[in-house]
Design a protein around this motif. Structure first.
Motif, short mmCIF file in Angstrom:
data_model
loop_
_atom_site.label_atom_id
_atom_site.label_comp_id
_atom_site.label_asym_id
_atom_site.label_seq_id
_atom_site.Cartn_x
_atom_site.Cartn_y
_atom_site.Cartn_z
N LYS A 51 0.83 -1.21 0.00
CA LYS A 51 0.00 0.00 0.00
C LYS A 51 0.86 1.26 0.00
O LYS A 51 2.00 1.25 0.47
CB LYS A 51 -0.91 0.03 1.23
N ASN A 78 5.62 1.90 5.82
CA ASN A 78 4.57 1.10 6.45
C ASN A 78 3.84 0.21 5.46
O ASN A 78 3.32 -0.84 5.81
CB ASN A 78 3.55 2.03 7.14
N GLY A 79 3.82 0.63 4.19
CA GLY A 79 3.10 -0.15 3.18
C GLY A 79 3.95 -1.14 2.43
O GLY A 79 3.44 -1.89 1.60
N ASP A 112 -2.62 -10.64 4.46
CA ASP A 112 -2.24 -9.49 5.28
C ASP A 112 -1.45 -9.91 6.52
O ASP A 112 -0.50 -9.23 6.93
CB ASP A 112 -3.48 -8.70 5.69
N ASP A 159 -0.20 5.15 1.25
CA ASP A 159 -1.26 5.99 1.82
C ASP A 159 -2.59 5.25 1.86
O ASP A 159 -3.66 5.82 1.57
CB ASP A 159 -1.40 7.29 1.02
N GLY A 160 -2.53 3.97 2.19
CA GLY A 160 -3.73 3.16 2.35
C GLY A 160 -4.31 2.60 1.07
O GLY A 160 -5.29 1.84 1.12
N LYS A 161 -3.72 2.92 -0.06
CA LYS A 161 -4.24 2.46 -1.36
C LYS A 161 -3.39 1.30 -1.87
O LYS A 161 -2.16 1.37 -1.87
CB LYS A 161 -4.23 3.62 -2.36
N LEU A 162 -4.05 0.23 -2.30
CA LEU A 162 -3.36 -1.00 -2.68
C LEU A 162 -2.67 -0.92 -4.04
O LEU A 162 -3.18 -0.30 -4.98
CB LEU A 162 -4.35 -2.18 -2.72
#
Length: 361
Positions: free
Chosen positions: A165, A276-277, A247, A167-170
């Protein structure tokens, strides 16, 4: 703690859920185009939050099918990286288009976004953008904007980025369409070759489906030329059983990566981007002493690998008069250390300690 050997990958043991799915498949006797394939299409589509998933035999097929479905013609240009697996460039040649290479940013191994803009001209029709080693390209949003501005199709190669990810986008949800590999070594791996195409574009998805299945919309009704690129039921069953753990497994990789970051922070080598991603499909370091380090670790029973030992532009098949110094530099300095959810913390600590010892020696 001492270890006799640490494999680069540890693909077993398989979870009981995977074994149960295989046993059930063998009992029901449907080995192609069955319920597991349909279940996985829905499950992976829901995971990505994309409307369409087209399973394929492998990721190389997926990339070629995407190019053909986009109508890429002979002598049109497709931009990609010189530092990646062979498929990203080979599929462009296979459809008759011209491969245009764009050098990389050594900090993350992805296409250099500033160089990308210089490569675009009226013949440019697509960009194949790999998310290498588990990291979503840090400049993906800028690349999306560039492609939109020039009406270029952005094809994400997510073979190494399942669940990654930014910014939270896969990964796989930024561009027009994406290709995935489920080769056994991947973060979401089957027990053999398998791949998939994912997109929100319904028209493009229908074209990909035709190309992947002999040009058939329904059985024995062939609307166009196509190929046989289908995922079998065994691979679909394995992937359907593994997907709920993706995950969790990625978090395990992140925990192992943290051990490397903590123990190697003062070592004279360049560590990968900490994010983080990042799902750390590979943990790739850079050092001018790569070959010596690899030999030293092997002498201590530690397997490593090199992704990739030769830049595509340094291969005769893709020879170019243009220089791609960062891709060439990366190929001479990168080393992939063991990192897999089945590795223990102690094994990764042992690897890190031996890397430290090498540089102190």
């Amino acid at each position: 703690m001492q270890f006799r050997s640490i494999p680069f990958l540890r693909l077993t043991p398989l979870r009981q859920e995977v074994k149960a799915a295989i046993d059930n498949l063998l009992e029901n006797g449907v080995f192609m185009n069955g319920t597991y394939l349909n279940k996985f299409k829905v499950s992976f589509s829901n995971y990505l939050k994309l409307d369409h998933v087209i399973p394929t035999a492998n990721c190389t097929d997926a990339l070629e099918i995407i190019l053909r479905s986009c109508g890429i013609q002979k002598d049109e240009e497709v931009i990609t990286t010189p530092f990646s697996w062979f498929s990203d460039a080979s599929v462009i040649k296979l459809v008759g288009a011209k491969v245009v290479f764009c050098d990389i940013d050594l900090s993350h191994f992805g296409i250099n976004v500033f160089e990308l803009e210089k490569k675009i001209n009226p013949k440019t029709k697509a960009v194949i953008l790999p998310h290498l080693f588990g990291l979503v390209h840090p400049d993906i949003e800028r690349i999306v904007a560039i492609c939109d501005e020039h009406k270029i199709v952005l094809i994400e190669d997510c073979a190494q980025a399942h669940g990654a990810k930014l910014d939270g986008k896969l990964a796989g949800t930024f561009g027009a369409i994406a290709a995935f590999s489920f080769y056994p070594t991947k973060n979401l791996g089957a027990l053999g070759d398998a791949g998939a195409i994912a997109t929100n574009d319904t028209a493009l998805a229908k074209k990909c489906q035709l190309w992947a299945n002999h040009g058939q919309r329904t059985r024995n009704v062939h609307l166009q030329l196509g190929r046989n690129s289908r995922m079998d039921e065994i691979q679909a069953a394995v992937l359907e059983a593994k997907l709920p753990f993706l995950d969790f497994d990625n978090k395990e990789r992140q925990k192992l990566a943290k051990i490397y970051f903590d123990l190697l922070k003062d070592v004279d080598c360049i560590l990968p981007v900490k994010s983080n991603g990042n799902v750390y499909h590979q943990f790739v370091i850079r050092t001018d002493r790569r070959d010596g380090l690899k030999k030293s670790l092997l002498e201590r029973g530690i397997e490593t690998d090199i992704h990739y030992p030769t830049a595509l532009t340094d291969m005769e098949l893709f020879y170019s008069k243009e220089n791609f110094p960062n891709a060439t530099s990366a190929s001479k300095t990168v080393l992939s250390l063991p990192i897999h959810p089945n590795h223990s913390n102690e094994e990764i600590e042992f690897v890190a300690q031996n890397v430290k010892n090498f540089f102190r020696g």
